[in-house]
Design a protein around this motif. Structure first.
Motif, PDB file in Angstrom:
ATOM      1  N   LEU A 288      -6.197   6.505   3.766  1.00 21.41           N
ATOM      2  CA  LEU A 288      -5.120   6.419   3.934  1.00 21.41           C
ATOM      3  C   LEU A 288      -4.278   6.768   5.209  1.00 21.41           C
ATOM      4  O   LEU A 288      -3.416   6.532   5.362  1.00 21.41           O
TER       5      LEU A 288
ATOM      6  N   LYS B 148       0.929  -1.042  -0.230  1.00 22.40           N
ATOM      7  CA  LYS B 148       0.432  -0.006  -0.150  1.00 22.40           C
ATOM      8  C   LYS B 148       0.894   1.277   0.082  1.00 22.40           C
ATOM      9  O   LYS B 148       0.193   2.043  -0.955  1.00 22.40           O
TER      10      LYS B 148
ATOM     11  N   GLU C   8       2.016   1.573  -4.042  1.00 24.11           N
ATOM     12  CA  GLU C   8       1.235   3.134  -4.040  1.00 24.11           C
ATOM     13  C   GLU C   8       0.630   4.400  -4.063  1.00 24.11           C
ATOM     14  O   GLU C   8       0.844   4.814  -5.122  1.00 24.11           O
TER      15      GLU C   8
ATOM     16  N   TYR D 248     -10.217   2.864  -0.105  1.00 18.12           N
ATOM     17  CA  TYR D 248      -9.572   2.705   1.000  1.00 18.12           C
ATOM     18  C   TYR D 248      -8.597   3.817   2.097  1.00 18.12           C
ATOM     19  O   TYR D 248      -8.034   4.381   1.550  1.00 18.12           O
TER      20      TYR D 248
ATOM     21  N   PRO E  39      -7.445  -3.416   2.732  1.00 16.82           N
ATOM     22  CA  PRO E  39      -6.674  -2.188   2.152  1.00 16.82           C
ATOM     23  C   PRO E  39      -6.221  -1.725   1.617  1.00 16.82           C
ATOM     24  O   PRO E  39      -5.975  -0.695   0.981  1.00 16.82           O
ATOM     25  N   LEU E  40      -5.867  -2.937   0.152  1.00 14.72           N
ATOM     26  CA  LEU E  40      -5.374  -2.132  -0.719  1.00 14.72           C
ATOM     27  C   LEU E  40      -6.114  -1.876  -1.770  1.00 14.72           C
ATOM     28  O   LEU E  40      -6.174  -1.202  -3.152  1.00 14.72           O
ATOM     29  N   ARG E  41      -7.341  -1.654  -1.107  1.00 14.50           N
ATOM     30  CA  ARG E  41      -8.357  -1.440  -2.348  1.00 14.50           C
ATOM     31  C   ARG E  41      -8.167   0.351  -2.854  1.00 14.50           C
ATOM     32  O   ARG E  41      -7.222   1.080  -1.200  1.00 14.50           O
ATOM     33  N   LYS E  42      -8.601   1.201  -3.861  1.00 12.19           N
ATOM     34  CA  LYS E  42      -8.247   2.241  -4.160  1.00 12.19           C
ATOM     35  C   LYS E  42      -8.565   3.035  -3.281  1.00 12.19           C
ATOM     36  O   LYS E  42      -8.406   4.057  -2.843  1.00 12.19           O
TER      37      LYS E  42
ATOM     38  N   TYR F  17       1.300   1.808 -10.222  1.00 11.68           N
ATOM     39  CA  TYR F  17      -0.208   1.620  -9.513  1.00 11.68           C
ATOM     40  C   TYR F  17      -1.122   0.547  -8.221  1.00 11.68           C
ATOM     41  O   TYR F  17      -1.390   0.936  -7.691  1.00 11.68           O
TER      42      TYR F  17
END
Lengths: 329, 404, 177
Positions: C149, B62, B65, C147, C142-145, B361
């Protein structure tokens, strides 16, 4: 006993107290400094220096360690079986130190020259294993539990081998008193029982290492498997007591090796005091303990058991038979 | 009194033979970090193992990204902190392949040298801890002695011992001086004799053999199916090494062989790694003998930081440097790619999805440790507690990489 | 076999399932519908010409704006033929279930758990689908866009209140109520 009787025996009692005082002091100093000795020896074997900071070459390290252990918080798990938890390390230390009573350190010096000295030591070393089993049980920790179970199995197996390896000695010396055993080995190095009973010596050494839970038989406290084994939950001075019992046990076993196989206080050069020879042999043997620890990996539990039952006990039995036959013929 | 489940009597189970559930970790001397295992024991025999991971999860994927390609580099140090150099190289190789950067020859050589040095350092730490797990504590300190000299060399090269961040996208942080290369060469002179020292201690030791031979068997088919890579896979007799099959660096220009063993037990994994010491050593020597002079930074200016002296003297380079550092490369090609490198523990893959921005991405890290931990329950099935410890050592895991 | 030939064979056999194939550098990506993913994987694994015996990686990717929001990436490699093919199973947001390939490659077990943990993709037929890296009681993926920050200021660990109540009488813990 009447008062006059007590007064009459008073000098003798005083002498026993004095002897006990000397012996226990030697042992306590020994425990403190054998730890230092171990750390130094193993350190140099492992390309490092060992303790160097406290005092000259770390000579005060044992004292610093002792002070630290005394003042550390004594943590007792809330679910522990408290009376047993308290008493377990004490049993261990008492058993180890009491064994000292029958060890003849030089000619005529042993606190109590029992005629069953050997049996007495074997009995006390079994009592020592109660400390381990009880501590493991009382801690209510699974690691401690596994450690104590391992220890129980190990002590039972190796006690037999050890007892049997000493039968040959008793046959040769014709007595179970440790002083008599040393006396039987007088008259030159080649009268030592190590040359008459090499097989028994081999079995005894292995069993002694297993009995004191030292590497490569240190399964009850195998650090990488069961954290610290039976004393996982102990801290502070209670942990220190277990530590003390282990090193006292090493001293006793080394003293046994010296007395039963290496001629006790007798030595090849005349004029040197007996205590020097005795301690020389004991520390030589303890050095051997350290050497093994620095060299060998640890056995696995089932391998240790099969080694004990399938190799050492048959060897010890064979040794008894051979010794008996030789004695009769 | 030890456990509630020791007292309750469930249907059909004899009261005297209850299984013991043992929680091992996350704080335990032999779990190599924060691995947690729940063991179901029957006596000392393991009936079932459930590993729990994630105690060191820092969300590297994460984080990646949300920062540009340059800023991700320090994160890769902290994946497998035992061999940070290899991770740097793995990440940079992946990004360079995404961007289509050609490296200069000297860079490739230096990367291969430090990559193999890091392999040696990693295997030294592995051998040290593995031997300590089995109880041979002297090997531990001997290994650390040599590892120390490698870390000293790393420090001389880039200023850091563990988290090196030495590579850059398209190049290196700084060049290796001839003196440094000479020192490395000197190290490789001594090192094979040191490996022999370790072998004298444990190779023929009866206890060591009994603790490792025939324990933790993995068949070649299983090893592939379970996704194992690196020395664990090669210990089972599968000849697979990313350095041979998908070469990067200069592995196709030096002479070396993939080490395999046949039996797939702990001992064979140990043997494979011991032979890899020698192979790595010889790779380093050949690289130092062949290394050409030349620049260490590729000329793909769109993606690569300009040399430091130009940055300090030249306005355009300074701006260029500033943009690359703060925004990342603005004209990254669109596409996605999976690039694997052979790190000491196995195949480290970076799957990078680029949408043309200065940041990925999506960046997926395929870490060998994660896969190896997942295979642990299958390897240890039916063995003893002591073997579980030996097995954890033999699959060589680092939880930083496993949890990412 | 070249990856592009494998794609041709896939088109032959599962023509209607294949959505598109792309190529970047030397790697080939095939997007397939999710319904017959198990058959496709089984075919690639079992067919002696492809023999994809090694699942190098399995992971998810999130594209919130696409028709199929999630992609499950199957990174296959053949130890025998040394070729790689990357298959993408396309999963829409409203039907976020895809068949588990754990029965084909055991290694998929944990990779699928991770994809489930990070993206909320459900793998049907997985023997033990739990969170793996995040705590069991974690909310969100968590790794969904989408989510967040940053955490909220008043956020605290779950169960902390209960723990506080439990030990409110306990002076040793010294928790300010």
């Amino acid at each position: 006993m009447s008062l006059t009787g007590i007064i009459a025996t008073l000098p003798e009692t005083l002498v026993i107290f004095l002897k006990t005082f000397i012996a226990v002091n030697i042992l306590m100093l020994h425990i403190a400094y054998v730890v230092y000795f171990e750390r130094k020896v193993i350190g140099h074997m492992q390309a490092r220096l060992g303790p160097m900071r406290v005092g000259w070459h770390g000579l005060l390290q044992p004292i610093a360690d002792g002070v630290k252990l005394f003042f550390k918080e004594d943590i007792i798990p809330s679910s522990a079986d408290k009376p047993i938890f308290y008493i377990a390390p004490v049993i261990g230390v008492v058993a180890a130190i009491s064994s000292l009573a029958v060890i003849p350190m030089w000619d005529g010096f042993s606190i109590a020259d029992l005629n069953i000295g050997l049996l007495y030591i074997l009995a006390l070393s079994s009592i020592g294993s109660y400390a381990i089993i009880l501590s493991g049980w009382a801690s209510t920790s699974k690691y401690a539990f596994i450690g104590s179970l391992r220890s129980a199995a190990q002590v039972i197996s190796y006690e037999i081998a050890m007892g049997m390896s000493l039968v040959g000695i008793m046959l040769l010396a014709g007595s179970a008193s440790l002083s008599d055993i040393v006396t039987a080995q007088q008259g030159g190095v080649f009268n030592w029982f190590i040359f008459k009973q090499p097989l028994a010596f081999f079995v005894f050494v292995m069993a002694a290492i297993a009995e004191t839970n030292r590497a490569p038989f240190d399964l009850p406290e195998a650090e990488t498997e069961i954290v610290a084994g039976y004393f996982t939950e102990y801290s502070g001075i209670r942990f220190g007591l277990f530590f003390m019992a282990e090193y006292a046990g090493m001293f006793i076993m080394s003293a046994m090796a010296a007395v039963c196989f290496l001629g006790g206080w007798s030595g090849p050069i005349p004029g040197v005091p007996g205590i020097v020879w005795f301690l020389f042999k004991v520390y030589g043997f303890i050095f051997f303990y350290f050497w093994i620890r620095a060299t060998l990996p640890r056995y696995r539990y089932d391998q240790l058991m099969s080694l004990g039952w399938k190799l050492f006990i048959p060897l010890a039995l064979a040794n008894i038979v051979i010794t008996g036959l030789v004695k009769i013929l | 009194m030890i456990d509630d489940n020791m007292n309750d009597r469930s249907e059909g189970v004899d009261l005297l033979s209850k299984e013991l559930t043992l929680n091992m970790g996350p704080q335990h001397p032999a779990t190599h970090g924060v691995l947690r295992l729940v063991l179901d024991l029957d006596g000392e025999t393991v009936k079932k193992i459930t590993p729990y991971v994630g105690y060191l999860h820092r969300g590297v994927e994460k984080l990646a990204e949300n920062r540009n390609y340059m800023q991700i580099l320090p994160l890769t140090d902290r994946l497998d902190y035992i061999s940070a150099m290899s991770n740097n190289i793995g990440y940079c190789t992946a990004v360079e392949k995404t961007f289509g950067i050609e490296l200069t020859e000297r860079t490739e050589y230096i990367r291969t040298i430090v990559g193999e040095m890091s392999r040696i350092a990693n295997h030294l730490l592995w051998l040290a801890t593995h031997a300590l797990d089995i109880g041979a504590m002297t090997v531990f300190l001997y290994c650390f002695r040599e590892r120390e000299s490698i870390l000293d060399l790393f420090e001389k090269l880039c200023g850091a011992r563990l988290t090196t961040t030495y590579t850059r996208i398209g190049g290196l942080k700084n060049d290796a001086s001839p003196e440094w290369l000479e020192q490395v060469y000197k190290f490789t002179d001594d090192f094979p004799s040191r490996v022999e020292q370790y072998e004298t201690l444990i190779d023929q030791n009866r206890i060591w053999l009994r603790r490792t031979k025939g324990i933790g068997y993995i068949s070649p088919e299983d090893a592939i199916n379970w996704g194992l890579t690196g020395p664990v896979l090669r210990g089972s007799g599968v000849n697979y090494d990313v350095r041979k099959t998908q070469p990067y660096g200069v592995y196709d220009k030096v002479k070396w062989e993939v080490q395999t063993a046949q039996n797939g037990d702990i001992y064979d994994r140990y043997r494979v790694r011991m032979e890899e010491f020698r192979q790595s050593n010889s790779i380093i020597r050949q690289c130092i003998e062949q290394i050409p002079e030349g620049p260490i930074i590729s000329d793909a200016h769109k993606y690569v930081l300009p040399p430091k002296d130009r940055v300090l003297n030249d306005m355009e380079s300074l701006i260029h440097h500033f943009v690359l550092i703060t925004k990342g490369p603005l004209t990254a090609p669109k596409g996605e790619i999976y690039v694997a490198t052979e790190v000491p523990k196995g195949e480290l893959g970076f799957h990078i999805v680029s949408d043309g921005e200065g940041r990925p991405y999506r960046m997926r890290v395929r870490s060998p440790s994660f896969v190896h931990v997942s295979a642990l329950p299958k390897i240890c099935q039916g063995e003893l507690v002591a073997d579980v410890i030996a097995n954890i050592g033999s699959i060589d895991i680092v939880l930083g990489e496993c949890d990412r | 076999m070249e990856p592009i030939e494998i794609v041709a064979r896939l088109r032959e056999k599962f023509g209607s399932e294949i959505l598109q194939d792309t190529q970047f550098r030397d790697q080939v990506f095939v997007s397939v519908k999710k319904d017959r993913i198990l058959d496709i994987c089984k075919f690639l694994h079992d067919d002696p010409d492809t023999n994809m015996d090694f699942l190098a990686d399995l992971c998810g990717v999130d594209y919130p704006d696409n028709e199929f929001r999630f992609e499950v990436i199957y990174n296959m490699y053949s130890m025998q033929h040394h070729h790689r093919l990357i298959v993408k199973g396309m999963v829409p947001e409203n039907d976020i279930v895809i068949d588990s390939v754990e029965s084909i490659w055991s290694t998929a077990d944990w990779h699928e758990r991770e994809a489930c943990d990070m993206f909320g993709i459900v793998f049907a037929g997985h023997p033990d689908l739990r969170r793996i890296l995040m705590p069991e009681d974690w909310e969100g993926y968590p790794l969904r866009k989408d989510y967040p920050l940053k955490g909220r200021k008043d956020w605290e660990y779950k169960g902390f209140e209960e723990l506080k109540d439990l030990h409110s009488h306990d002076k040793e813990w010294n928790i300010q109520a």
